[in-house]
Design a protein around this motif. Structure first.
Motif, PDB file in Angstrom:
ATOM      1  N   GLN A 229     -99.549 -76.598  40.385  1.00  0.00           N
ATOM      2  CA  GLN A 229    -100.756 -76.032  41.012  1.00  0.00           C
ATOM      3  C   GLN A 229    -101.907 -75.983  39.997  1.00  0.00           C
ATOM      4  OE1 GLN A 229    -101.271 -74.998  44.427  1.00  0.00           O
ATOM      5  NE2 GLN A 229    -103.322 -75.214  43.526  1.00  0.00           N
TER       6      GLN A 229
ATOM      7  N   TYR B  46    -103.856 -79.119  39.949  1.00  0.00           N
ATOM      8  CA  TYR B  46    -104.838 -79.236  41.029  1.00  0.00           C
ATOM      9  C   TYR B  46    -106.042 -78.324  40.798  1.00  0.00           C
ATOM     10  CZ  TYR B  46    -101.227 -81.998  43.153  1.00  0.00           C
ATOM     11  OH  TYR B  46    -100.300 -82.978  43.372  1.00  0.00           O
TER      12      TYR B  46
ATOM     13  N   SER C 243     -96.659 -73.412  48.841  1.00  0.00           N
ATOM     14  CA  SER C 243     -97.804 -73.162  49.732  1.00  0.00           C
ATOM     15  C   SER C 243     -98.229 -74.462  50.430  1.00  0.00           C
ATOM     16  CB  SER C 243     -98.963 -72.596  48.924  1.00  0.00           C
ATOM     17  OG  SER C 243     -99.542 -73.629  48.162  1.00  0.00           O
ATOM     18  N   ASP C 244     -98.839 -74.317  51.601  1.00  0.00           N
ATOM     19  CA  ASP C 244     -99.318 -75.498  52.333  1.00  0.00           C
ATOM     20  C   ASP C 244    -100.331 -76.264  51.498  1.00  0.00           C
ATOM     21  OD1 ASP C 244     -97.739 -74.780  54.387  1.00  0.00           O
ATOM     22  OD2 ASP C 244     -99.341 -73.926  55.637  1.00  0.00           O
ATOM     23  N   ASP C 245    -101.155 -75.502  50.786  1.00  0.00           N
ATOM     24  CA  ASP C 245    -102.171 -76.132  49.932  1.00  0.00           C
ATOM     25  C   ASP C 245    -101.535 -77.049  48.893  1.00  0.00           C
ATOM     26  OD1 ASP C 245    -104.376 -75.104  50.957  1.00  0.00           O
ATOM     27  OD2 ASP C 245    -104.984 -73.963  49.157  1.00  0.00           O
TER      28      ASP C 245
ATOM     29  N   GLU D 103    -100.072 -80.119  50.509  1.00  0.00           N
ATOM     30  CA  GLU D 103    -101.154 -81.017  50.917  1.00  0.00           C
ATOM     31  C   GLU D 103    -101.685 -81.785  49.694  1.00  0.00           C
ATOM     32  OE1 GLU D 103    -102.415 -81.952  53.725  1.00  0.00           O
ATOM     33  OE2 GLU D 103    -104.125 -82.989  52.780  1.00  0.00           O
ATOM     34  N   SER D 104    -101.868 -81.062  48.591  1.00  0.00           N
ATOM     35  CA  SER D 104    -102.361 -81.726  47.372  1.00  0.00           C
ATOM     36  C   SER D 104    -101.360 -82.768  46.889  1.00  0.00           C
ATOM     37  CB  SER D 104    -102.566 -80.710  46.250  1.00  0.00           C
ATOM     38  OG  SER D 104    -103.472 -79.734  46.628  1.00  0.00           O
TER      39      SER D 104
END
Ligand code: GLC
Length: 438
Positions: A142, A145, A273-275, A278-279
């Motif tokens: 994370q 990103y 997490s969805d984020d 998605e990344s």
């Protein structure tokens, strides 16, 4: 002990024992005295065959150096070294208070290591080890990103060649030469000579022609000083810092380890997490933007100007390890591994193709072959259905270490051992290839 490689196996075990520092294994005595991120991952992959608990500890030691913002640094310093003063990473408020580390990261191989080490642990130990690691690795990915993704396209834009662990590959060096560092080439050369007396220790342990040259050293040092000045804070770098490079090897390793992280998280019912998911999917797709349709190879890109640096290197083949490209693209890369004019040399895959004007015999990441990159390609070849090629490469890598010894890197034509002696990831991954039955 496999009878075929008994002597080699014994040598590998000897190196790992010699470099053991109880909580971690140093890469090589004298020259590399800290714990390094991707070294620790590779070392754990080998150590799991002899002592899985110790292998897990190897990963834990590097994870302990994680910053509060999620970054896992490329180095966790041994106590009492001057490096902590040189790096001054404590000036970043989210760096750990009780552990000294560097301020940039390295290829994220830890999900790979955690899964492989876990396979050898008892059920309970495996569960405890893996669950802790999943949380930490997810935070690291994370962080990429949040802090290394200036265009929001999911590709890791590295801010220093150290972040790829493959410092002087010609793509990096050519790219860095073209950037505006606010200082002339002559001054840089001068800086290179002076700085090398002051800060370089590597040339005391290996012949200078086998290392990055002085000009390259000056580029590393100057970009490092700018990062240091910005306290390793990407927000402070905005605008003034020219180097944001979407490296192919780094992103391929990221894609594969994202995938393993997702699989482990699903297995342990620890939702990401969805984020983040998605990344991760964006990184996979964006990797394909780096492919050149003319020769089928992948090339790095300047995240600021969008310019690609079309110089083939071993990184061009690393989407094989990522394993996320369409089959025909992977097949084309697999063929390159056996072309004798480019990458198909007698011992391992060279970091630069043999027919390239950038091929610099014996020099670090600018020609020699390394056991870790061979290991990644062997794994990728196997997963993409190229068993025969994987086997050929694994055998030539084993043969190379048999001839050249447990060196840091090797001449891919002669198997001569180069760089540091008794190098831990060479030993660990040679052991792993033997145990895999190659
Ligand atoms: C060299 C290598 C880097 C490695 C480090 C420690 O700097 O280029 O990839 O992690 O040594 O072995």
């Amino acid at each position: 002990m496999s009878p075929r490689y008994q002597r080699l196996e014994r040598k590998a075990l000897g190196v790992l024992e010699q470099n053991d520092r109880v909580t971690h294994t140093i890469p090589s005595h004298g020259i590399y005295t800290h714990a390094w991120l991707w070294d620790s991952g590779f070392i754990a992959i080998g150590l799991r065959h002899i002592d899985p608990t110790r292998a897990a500890q190897e990963v834990d030691t590097i994870l302990e150096g994680q910053w509060q913002n999620g970054m896992i640094p490329n180095m966790r310093f041994a106590p009492g070294t001057p490096d902590k003063i040189m790096w001054a990473s404590r000036r970043h408020p989210q760096s750990p208070r009780n552990i000294q580390t560097s301020g940039v990261s390295q290829p994220p191989v830890l999900a790979e290591a955690v899964r492989r080490v876990g396979e050898k642990l008892d059920r309970d130990d495996r569960d405890a080890f893996t669950k802790t690691a999943i949380g930490r690795i997810a935070a690291h990915h994370q962080w990429v990103y949040n802090e290394r993704n200036p265009n929001g396209n999911g590709l890791w834009a590295a801010v220093h060649p150290w972040e790829t662990g493959m410092e002087n590959t010609p793509t990096w060096m050519e790219h860095m030469r073209t950037l505006d560092w606010g200082i002339s080439g002559n001054v840089l050369h001068e800086l290179g000579s002076r700085a090398s007396h002051l800060v370089r220790r590597d040339t005391k342990h290996a012949p200078a022609h086998q290392r990055a040259d002085r000009y390259e050293g000056a580029l590393f040092f100057m970009s490092f000083m700018k990062l240091r000045h910005a306290r390793y804070d990407s927000k402070r770098l905005d605008g003034g810092y020219p180097l944001h490079f979407e490296d192919v090897a780094l992103n391929s390793i990221f894609v594969r380890n994202n995938q393993i992280l997702e699989e482990l998280a699903d297995e342990y019912d620890m939702p990401l997490s969805d984020d983040l998911r998605e990344s991760m999917s964006q990184t996979r797709q964006s990797l394909e933007q780096l492919r050149n349709p003319v020769d089928g190879l992948y090339y790095p890109r300047d995240a600021v100007s969008g310019r690609q640096v079309k110089i083939p290197t071993i990184a061009s083949l690393m989407p094989l390890y990522a394993g996320s490209s369409p089959n025909e693209r992977l097949d084309a890369l697999a063929k390159h591994t056996q072309n004798p004019e480019t990458f198909g040399l007698p011992f391992g895959i060279p970091t630069v193709p043999y027919n390239s004007p950038y091929y610099r015999v014996g020099s670090y990441w600018a020609a020699p072959t390394w056991v870790n990159t061979n290991w990644l390609l062997i794994d990728g070849l196997k997963r993409s259905g190229h068993d025969h090629r994987a086997q050929r490469l694994a055998r030539s890598t084993l043969q190379m270490a048999n001839i050249g010894g447990m060196h840091e890197y090797f001449d891919a034509q002669t198997a001569e051992g180069l760089g540091a002696k008794n190098f831990s990831w060479t030993a660990a991954l040679i052991l792993d290839l033997i145990k895999q039955g190659y």
